[in-house]
Design a protein around this motif. Structure first.
Motif, PDB file in Angstrom:
ATOM      1  N   UNK A 272      39.350  -8.837  12.429  1.00  0.00           N
ATOM      2  CA  UNK A 272      40.416  -9.707  12.917  1.00  0.00           C
ATOM      3  C   UNK A 272      39.980 -10.477  14.157  1.00  0.00           C
ATOM      4  N   UNK A 273      39.337  -9.760  15.084  1.00  0.00           N
ATOM      5  CA  UNK A 273      38.923 -10.391  16.335  1.00  0.00           C
ATOM      6  C   UNK A 273      37.485 -10.877  16.279  1.00  0.00           C
ATOM      7  N   UNK A 274      36.773 -10.485  15.202  1.00  0.00           N
ATOM      8  CA  UNK A 274      35.381 -10.908  15.004  1.00  0.00           C
ATOM      9  C   UNK A 274      34.498 -10.518  16.187  1.00  0.00           C
ATOM     10  N   UNK A 275      34.628  -9.230  16.567  1.00  0.00           N
ATOM     11  CA  UNK A 275      33.792  -8.749  17.674  1.00  0.00           C
ATOM     12  C   UNK A 275      33.622  -7.237  17.556  1.00  0.00           C
ATOM     13  N   UNK A 276      32.617  -6.734  18.279  1.00  0.00           N
ATOM     14  CA  UNK A 276      32.343  -5.291  18.292  1.00  0.00           C
ATOM     15  C   UNK A 276      33.351  -4.606  19.209  1.00  0.00           C
ATOM     16  N   UNK A 277      34.012  -3.604  18.670  1.00  0.00           N
ATOM     17  CA  UNK A 277      35.034  -2.903  19.471  1.00  0.00           C
ATOM     18  C   UNK A 277      34.628  -1.456  19.785  1.00  0.00           C
ATOM     19  N   UNK A 278      33.479  -1.041  19.326  1.00  0.00           N
ATOM     20  CA  UNK A 278      33.033   0.323  19.595  1.00  0.00           C
ATOM     21  C   UNK A 278      31.777   0.657  18.826  1.00  0.00           C
ATOM     22  N   UNK A 279      31.351   1.901  18.978  1.00  0.00           N
ATOM     23  CA  UNK A 279      30.156   2.358  18.287  1.00  0.00           C
ATOM     24  C   UNK A 279      30.416   3.741  17.687  1.00  0.00           C
ATOM     25  N   UNK A 280      29.804   3.961  16.543  1.00  0.00           N
ATOM     26  CA  UNK A 280      29.861   5.257  15.879  1.00  0.00           C
ATOM     27  C   UNK A 280      28.508   5.934  16.035  1.00  0.00           C
ATOM     28  N   UNK A 281      28.486   7.159  16.586  1.00  0.00           N
ATOM     29  CA  UNK A 281      27.243   7.886  16.803  1.00  0.00           C
ATOM     30  C   UNK A 281      26.886   8.667  15.545  1.00  0.00           C
ATOM     31  N   UNK A 282      25.674   8.471  15.054  1.00  0.00           N
ATOM     32  CA  UNK A 282      25.183   9.158  13.855  1.00  0.00           C
ATOM     33  C   UNK A 282      23.944   9.965  14.209  1.00  0.00           C
ATOM     34  N   UNK A 283      23.892  11.191  13.722  1.00  0.00           N
ATOM     35  CA  UNK A 283      22.741  12.055  13.986  1.00  0.00           C
ATOM     36  C   UNK A 283      21.654  11.804  12.944  1.00  0.00           C
ATOM     37  N   UNK A 284      20.413  11.715  13.416  1.00  0.00           N
ATOM     38  CA  UNK A 284      19.263  11.512  12.533  1.00  0.00           C
ATOM     39  C   UNK A 284      18.201  12.556  12.856  1.00  0.00           C
ATOM     40  N   UNK A 285      17.699  13.172  11.782  1.00  0.00           N
ATOM     41  CA  UNK A 285      16.712  14.244  11.962  1.00  0.00           C
ATOM     42  C   UNK A 285      15.527  13.990  11.052  1.00  0.00           C
ATOM     43  N   UNK A 286      14.383  13.839  11.666  1.00  0.00           N
ATOM     44  CA  UNK A 286      13.124  13.666  10.938  1.00  0.00           C
ATOM     45  C   UNK A 286      12.371  14.990  11.015  1.00  0.00           C
ATOM     46  N   UNK A 287      12.234  15.652   9.852  1.00  0.00           N
ATOM     47  CA  UNK A 287      11.605  16.966   9.789  1.00  0.00           C
ATOM     48  C   UNK A 287      10.178  16.847   9.264  1.00  0.00           C
ATOM     49  N   UNK A 288       9.261  17.632   9.818  1.00  0.00           N
ATOM     50  CA  UNK A 288       7.862  17.560   9.408  1.00  0.00           C
ATOM     51  C   UNK A 288       7.671  17.976   7.961  1.00  0.00           C
ATOM     52  N   UNK A 289       8.482  18.943   7.493  1.00  0.00           N
ATOM     53  CA  UNK A 289       8.325  19.458   6.132  1.00  0.00           C
ATOM     54  C   UNK A 289       9.158  18.682   5.133  1.00  0.00           C
ATOM     55  N   UNK A 290      10.415  18.431   5.454  1.00  0.00           N
ATOM     56  CA  UNK A 290      11.356  17.837   4.512  1.00  0.00           C
ATOM     57  C   UNK A 290      11.517  16.329   4.669  1.00  0.00           C
ATOM     58  N   UNK A 291      10.911  15.787   5.695  1.00  0.00           N
ATOM     59  CA  UNK A 291      11.093  14.361   5.927  1.00  0.00           C
ATOM     60  C   UNK A 291      12.439  14.087   6.577  1.00  0.00           C
ATOM     61  N   UNK A 292      13.004  12.891   6.285  1.00  0.00           N
ATOM     62  CA  UNK A 292      14.308  12.557   6.864  1.00  0.00           C
ATOM     63  C   UNK A 292      15.402  13.301   6.115  1.00  0.00           C
TER      64      UNK A 292
END
Length: 301
Positions: A272-292
């Motif tokens: 509606x306002x055509x602008x960023x109103x916030x952010x969503x935090x997402x967890x990311x884990x890169x594992x040596x054995x299993x990958x992402x």
């Protein structure tokens, strides 16, 4: 004759005769008295022994009944009257000793869906009534040689010995699901339940009691993950899935301590306002054995 006359004549001899006669009569009275006392003592002792034997028999019977009731309490669920986990394990262990390819044993673990909702909405009394009603429905369906037990708060277990085909536990599971789908009447209104069922078969899935139950639990877990009122047989890949899950959880703890998991921020845009109103935090884990590893894998409860 002369001696008798002599003793009867007044004098020393007659006096000695009277003294002897009195002593003989006194001794005879003592003997009779002793015999009478001994007789009554024998009668009294016999009566006491009979009464004591009867009391001991009564005490022994009462003790045996009390011990039997105590054993029943340790092997029965007090609410439903069904065998508890202890007796369930004993029955299953006995059946597994006879398990053969042509004489299989099925273990069905039943987990109720919507049970907590009944407690929250209708109260503990309705919860108990629904449990008992469900137990009665399953008991009516179960064949005579099957064993039904309550092994947890909302979990039941069934042992089916002597099956020759997977159709037997399959048909039973379907009938249980259909029976559980019917509403349960409570004092505060109707309640609904679903049931998920996990099945493991001996000797195909193992003949060790705890191993077989564990595999039935994994099948139940998968059935519950599939949705309401599903039935799953154990499959070998379920073991692999659980082992992978355990390893991921173990490495996740190390990753959290090492601060390896990174936050990624995704903007939230207002159209509606055509602008960023916030952010969503997402967890990311890169594992040596299993990958992402996606968050829905390592953050799943």
């Amino acid at each position: 004759m002369d001696a008798d006359i002599l003793f009867r004549q007044p004098g020393p001899a007659h006096l000695l005769f009277q003294l002897g006669q009195r002593y003989a009569d006194s001794a005879l009275d003592d003997i009779v008295f002793i015999i009478i006392v001994a007789f009554f003592l024998c009668v009294a002792l016999t009566i006491f022994s009979v009464r004591r034997y009867r009391d001991l028999a009564h005490e022994t019977k009462a003790r045996a009944i009390a011990e039997g009731e105590a054993r029943d309490l340790t092997r029965q669920d007090p609410l439903t009257g069904l065998p508890n986990r202890r007796l369930f394990n004993e029955k299953l262990d006995a059946c597994l000793g006879l398990a053969r390819d042509t004489h299989q044993v099925a273990v069905l673990l039943l987990g109720l869906d919507g049970f907590k909702m009944i407690k929250d909405k209708h109260g503990h009394a309705a919860e108990d009534k629904a449990l008992c009603e469900f137990a009665n429905r399953v008991a009516e369906i179960l064949q005579k040689d099957g064993v039904l037990a309550r092994i947890g708060g909302d979990e039941f277990g069934i042992v089916l010995p002597g099956i020759s085909s997977l159709e037997t536990p399959t048909n039973l599971a379907r009938r249980i699901v259909a029976s559980a789908s019917e509403t349960f009447a409570t004092e505060t209104g109707a309640a609904e339940l679903g049931v998920a069922i996990g099945i493991a078969i001996a000797p195909t899935d193992g003949i060790n009691l705890h191993g077989l139950v564990r595999r039935a639990e994994r099948a139940l877990y998968r059935a519950q993950g599939d949705g309401r009122s599903h039935v799953r047989f154990f499959e070998p890949e379920m073991d692999m899935h659980v082992d992978r899950r355990i390893q991921i959880e173990r490495e996740l703890r190390s990753a959290i301590k090492a601060d390896i998991i990174e936050p990624h921020y995704q903007p939230i845009v207002s159209l509606k306002e055509n602008c960023i109103i916030g952010f969503e935090a997402l967890a990311r884990w890169e594992n040596r054995t299993w990958g992402r590893i996606p968050p829905d894998v390592f953050s799943r409860p």
